[in-house]
Design an enzyme around this catalytic site. Sequence first.
Site, PDB file in Angstrom:
ATOM      1  N   ILE A 291     -22.070  22.705 -87.848  1.00  0.00           N
ATOM      2  CA  ILE A 291     -23.071  21.631 -87.970  1.00  0.00           C
ATOM      3  C   ILE A 291     -23.120  20.796 -86.692  1.00  0.00           C
ATOM      4  O   ILE A 291     -24.193  20.594 -86.100  1.00  0.00           O
ATOM      5  CB  ILE A 291     -22.757  20.749 -89.201  1.00  0.00           C
ATOM      6  CG1 ILE A 291     -22.885  21.573 -90.484  1.00  0.00           C
ATOM      7  CG2 ILE A 291     -23.682  19.535 -89.245  1.00  0.00           C
ATOM      8  CD1 ILE A 291     -22.337  20.906 -91.740  1.00  0.00           C
TER       9      ILE A 291
ATOM     10  N   ARG B 294     -17.616  13.591 -94.202  1.00  0.00           N
ATOM     11  CA  ARG B 294     -16.859  13.185 -95.390  1.00  0.00           C
ATOM     12  C   ARG B 294     -16.577  11.699 -95.309  1.00  0.00           C
ATOM     13  O   ARG B 294     -16.240  11.180 -94.230  1.00  0.00           O
ATOM     14  CB  ARG B 294     -15.532  13.955 -95.488  1.00  0.00           C
ATOM     15  CG  ARG B 294     -15.672  15.386 -96.000  1.00  0.00           C
ATOM     16  CD  ARG B 294     -16.128  15.431 -97.463  1.00  0.00           C
ATOM     17  NE  ARG B 294     -16.265  16.788 -97.967  1.00  0.00           N
ATOM     18  CZ  ARG B 294     -17.401  17.490 -98.015  1.00  0.00           C
ATOM     19  NH1 ARG B 294     -18.521  16.963 -97.555  1.00  0.00           N
ATOM     20  NH2 ARG B 294     -17.424  18.708 -98.535  1.00  0.00           N
TER      21      ARG B 294
ATOM     22  N   GLU C 296     -17.532   7.810-103.096  1.00  0.00           N
ATOM     23  CA  GLU C 296     -18.814   8.297-103.622  1.00  0.00           C
ATOM     24  C   GLU C 296     -18.704   8.950-104.985  1.00  0.00           C
ATOM     25  O   GLU C 296     -19.682   8.998-105.739  1.00  0.00           O
ATOM     26  CB  GLU C 296     -19.462   9.267-102.630  1.00  0.00           C
ATOM     27  CG  GLU C 296     -18.724  10.595-102.484  1.00  0.00           C
ATOM     28  CD  GLU C 296     -19.427  11.539-101.518  1.00  0.00           C
ATOM     29  OE1 GLU C 296     -19.768  11.118-100.402  1.00  0.00           O
ATOM     30  OE2 GLU C 296     -19.629  12.713-101.890  1.00  0.00           O
TER      31      GLU C 296
ATOM     32  N   HIS D 213     -25.269  11.923-100.445  1.00  0.00           N
ATOM     33  CA  HIS D 213     -24.722  13.246-100.135  1.00  0.00           C
ATOM     34  C   HIS D 213     -25.787  14.336-100.309  1.00  0.00           C
ATOM     35  O   HIS D 213     -25.612  15.281-101.085  1.00  0.00           O
ATOM     36  CB  HIS D 213     -23.505  13.529-101.023  1.00  0.00           C
ATOM     37  CG  HIS D 213     -22.552  14.532-100.432  1.00  0.00           C
ATOM     38  ND1 HIS D 213     -21.202  14.397-100.493  1.00  0.00           N
ATOM     39  CD2 HIS D 213     -22.774  15.689 -99.761  1.00  0.00           C
ATOM     40  CE1 HIS D 213     -20.611  15.425 -99.898  1.00  0.00           C
ATOM     41  NE2 HIS D 213     -21.555  16.217 -99.450  1.00  0.00           N
TER      42      HIS D 213
HETATM   43  P1  NAI Z   1     -16.856  23.650 -89.156  1.00  0.00           P
HETATM   44  O1  NAI Z   1     -15.513  24.054 -89.667  1.00  0.00           O
HETATM   45  O2  NAI Z   1     -17.796  24.690 -88.662  1.00  0.00           O
HETATM   46  O3  NAI Z   1     -16.656  22.582 -87.957  1.00  0.00           O
HETATM   47  C1  NAI Z   1     -15.725  21.558 -88.000  1.00  0.00           C
HETATM   48  C2  NAI Z   1     -15.278  21.289 -86.565  1.00  0.00           C
HETATM   49  O4  NAI Z   1     -14.415  20.168 -86.591  1.00  0.00           O
HETATM   50  C3  NAI Z   1     -14.513  22.460 -85.945  1.00  0.00           C
HETATM   51  O5  NAI Z   1     -15.043  22.768 -84.672  1.00  0.00           O
HETATM   52  C4  NAI Z   1     -13.101  21.930 -85.854  1.00  0.00           C
HETATM   53  O6  NAI Z   1     -12.375  22.449 -84.738  1.00  0.00           O
HETATM   54  C5  NAI Z   1     -13.352  20.439 -85.692  1.00  0.00           C
HETATM   55  N1  NAI Z   1     -12.180  19.635 -85.994  1.00  0.00           N
HETATM   56  C6  NAI Z   1     -11.188  19.882 -86.878  1.00  0.00           C
HETATM   57  N2  NAI Z   1     -10.272  18.891 -86.840  1.00  0.00           N
HETATM   58  C7  NAI Z   1     -10.710  18.017 -85.895  1.00  0.00           C
HETATM   59  C8  NAI Z   1     -10.176  16.808 -85.368  1.00  0.00           C
HETATM   60  N3  NAI Z   1      -9.014  16.322 -85.801  1.00  0.00           N
HETATM   61  N4  NAI Z   1     -10.889  16.164 -84.430  1.00  0.00           N
HETATM   62  C9  NAI Z   1     -12.047  16.677 -83.971  1.00  0.00           C
HETATM   63  N5  NAI Z   1     -12.588  17.834 -84.403  1.00  0.00           N
HETATM   64  C10 NAI Z   1     -11.912  18.492 -85.356  1.00  0.00           C
HETATM   65  O7  NAI Z   1     -17.497  22.765 -90.322  1.00  0.00           O
HETATM   66  P2  NAI Z   1     -19.033  22.461 -90.577  1.00  0.00           P
HETATM   67  O8  NAI Z   1     -19.599  23.512 -91.462  1.00  0.00           O
HETATM   68  O9  NAI Z   1     -19.695  22.164 -89.277  1.00  0.00           O
HETATM   69  O10 NAI Z   1     -18.924  21.133 -91.469  1.00  0.00           O
HETATM   70  C11 NAI Z   1     -18.588  19.883 -90.872  1.00  0.00           C
HETATM   71  C12 NAI Z   1     -18.420  18.825 -91.951  1.00  0.00           C
HETATM   72  O11 NAI Z   1     -19.636  18.635 -92.660  1.00  0.00           O
HETATM   73  C13 NAI Z   1     -17.364  19.177 -93.014  1.00  0.00           C
HETATM   74  O12 NAI Z   1     -16.514  18.052 -93.192  1.00  0.00           O
HETATM   75  C14 NAI Z   1     -18.143  19.384 -94.267  1.00  0.00           C
HETATM   76  O13 NAI Z   1     -17.399  18.991 -95.387  1.00  0.00           O
HETATM   77  C15 NAI Z   1     -19.341  18.472 -94.036  1.00  0.00           C
HETATM   78  N6  NAI Z   1     -20.491  18.892 -94.824  1.00  0.00           N
HETATM   79  C16 NAI Z   1     -21.318  17.921 -95.343  1.00  0.00           C
HETATM   80  C17 NAI Z   1     -22.414  18.276 -96.106  1.00  0.00           C
HETATM   81  C18 NAI Z   1     -23.386  17.270 -96.642  1.00  0.00           C
HETATM   82  O14 NAI Z   1     -24.155  17.603 -97.555  1.00  0.00           O
HETATM   83  N7  NAI Z   1     -23.423  16.058 -96.133  1.00  0.00           N
HETATM   84  C19 NAI Z   1     -22.666  19.688 -96.441  1.00  0.00           C
HETATM   85  C20 NAI Z   1     -21.800  20.628 -95.768  1.00  0.00           C
HETATM   86  C21 NAI Z   1     -20.727  20.230 -95.015  1.00  0.00           C
END
Ligand code: NAI
Length: 344
Positions: free
Chosen positions: A157, A237, A266, A298
Amino acid sequence: MRLSIFSSKPYDRRFLTRVNEEEGFGHELVFYDARLEEATAQLAHGSAAVSPFVNDDFGRPVLADLAEQGTRLVALRSAGFNNVDLGAAHDLGLTVMHVPDYSPYAVAEFTIALALALNRHLSRAYTHVREGDFSLQGLLGFDLHGKTAGIVGTGKIGGIVAETLLRGFGCRVLAYDLYLSDRLRRLGVEYVDLDDLMRGADLVSLHCPLTEDTYHLIDRRSIAGMKPGVMLINTSRGGLIDTGAVIDGLKAGRIGYLGLDVYEEEARYFFEDHSTRLIDDDELSRLLTFPNVIVTSHQGFFTREALEQIARTTLGNVRDFEEGRSSSNVVRAHPGEQNGRRAA
Ligand code: NAI
């Protein structure tokens, strides 16, 4: 396989039922409005698989109830599993699967929508015009072009948000992640440390998972290090943000705009209609009083494409489990992990 689906809404029923029928999964789907918690876990009696949603209770007591009555698979309908007690699931012999990839575009596009709506005061403009006020008072925005965006977490994302702001809007993009993307670097994204990102960004957008390390990543200290008047967006989150600190930052004018699609508490409100009831969460109520804050419930994931993919992957996960196929969608407990707070 019989699958008990908790926290199911009409849209979940529509997409899951259609995909189950049209794509020949043939599972027996049982839908419950109720969220999964200790009081409702018994509804899953007789189901080898349950499918909860993001704000259901995945603590040890609930997982123990499920395991005791014969459930073997927890098929999450979300990417995030930060609130699942993976250690307990492991101890109880429960397999946990998630939907790692649905539409990252859904959340990325929603993030941009929040940024634009805040900057150009779309909510206020809409109500003004509906009430016959055609003045531009209070609607002054700024060009995103040429501003500096700071993206925390450049995974699926965050990577799309970074690329969109860079190439679509002509922003300078600073990024912070534990892993650097060569592709994004080649596009011009500049990886910096977190303090430099906070110091340099006009817009900070959070896209990292909630882990022990990222809990309250935005706190009094990081807010003090941000540019005065910064725009802060969180579609990841709720626990990434210390809400009390952000409220003080808004009151002091340090935070100029706030867009939240997620909120730490939430689970008590989001996804439900509380319009005729009192909101007794003082921090949420306070957030809703600021004119420069947009809180959404959300909904980042909520597009047709994403719901269809969530349904397809969830039902596919159940089939893989039933047929004993190994799958990269199985979520594993990692050593040192507490309450599954690790990835998304
Ligand atoms: P992803 O796993 O593809 O990317 C997450 C990135 O965060 C990775 O590049 C990872 O290396 C990085 N990361 C991990 N720990 C870190 C830290 N301590 N500091 C900095 N970067 C760090 O995940 P994706 O699919 O991009 O999702 C991102 C977030 O979006 C997740 O928390 C997910 O729960 C949330 N989300 C929210 C939704 C909504 O409806 N608002 C729907 C889907 C996901």
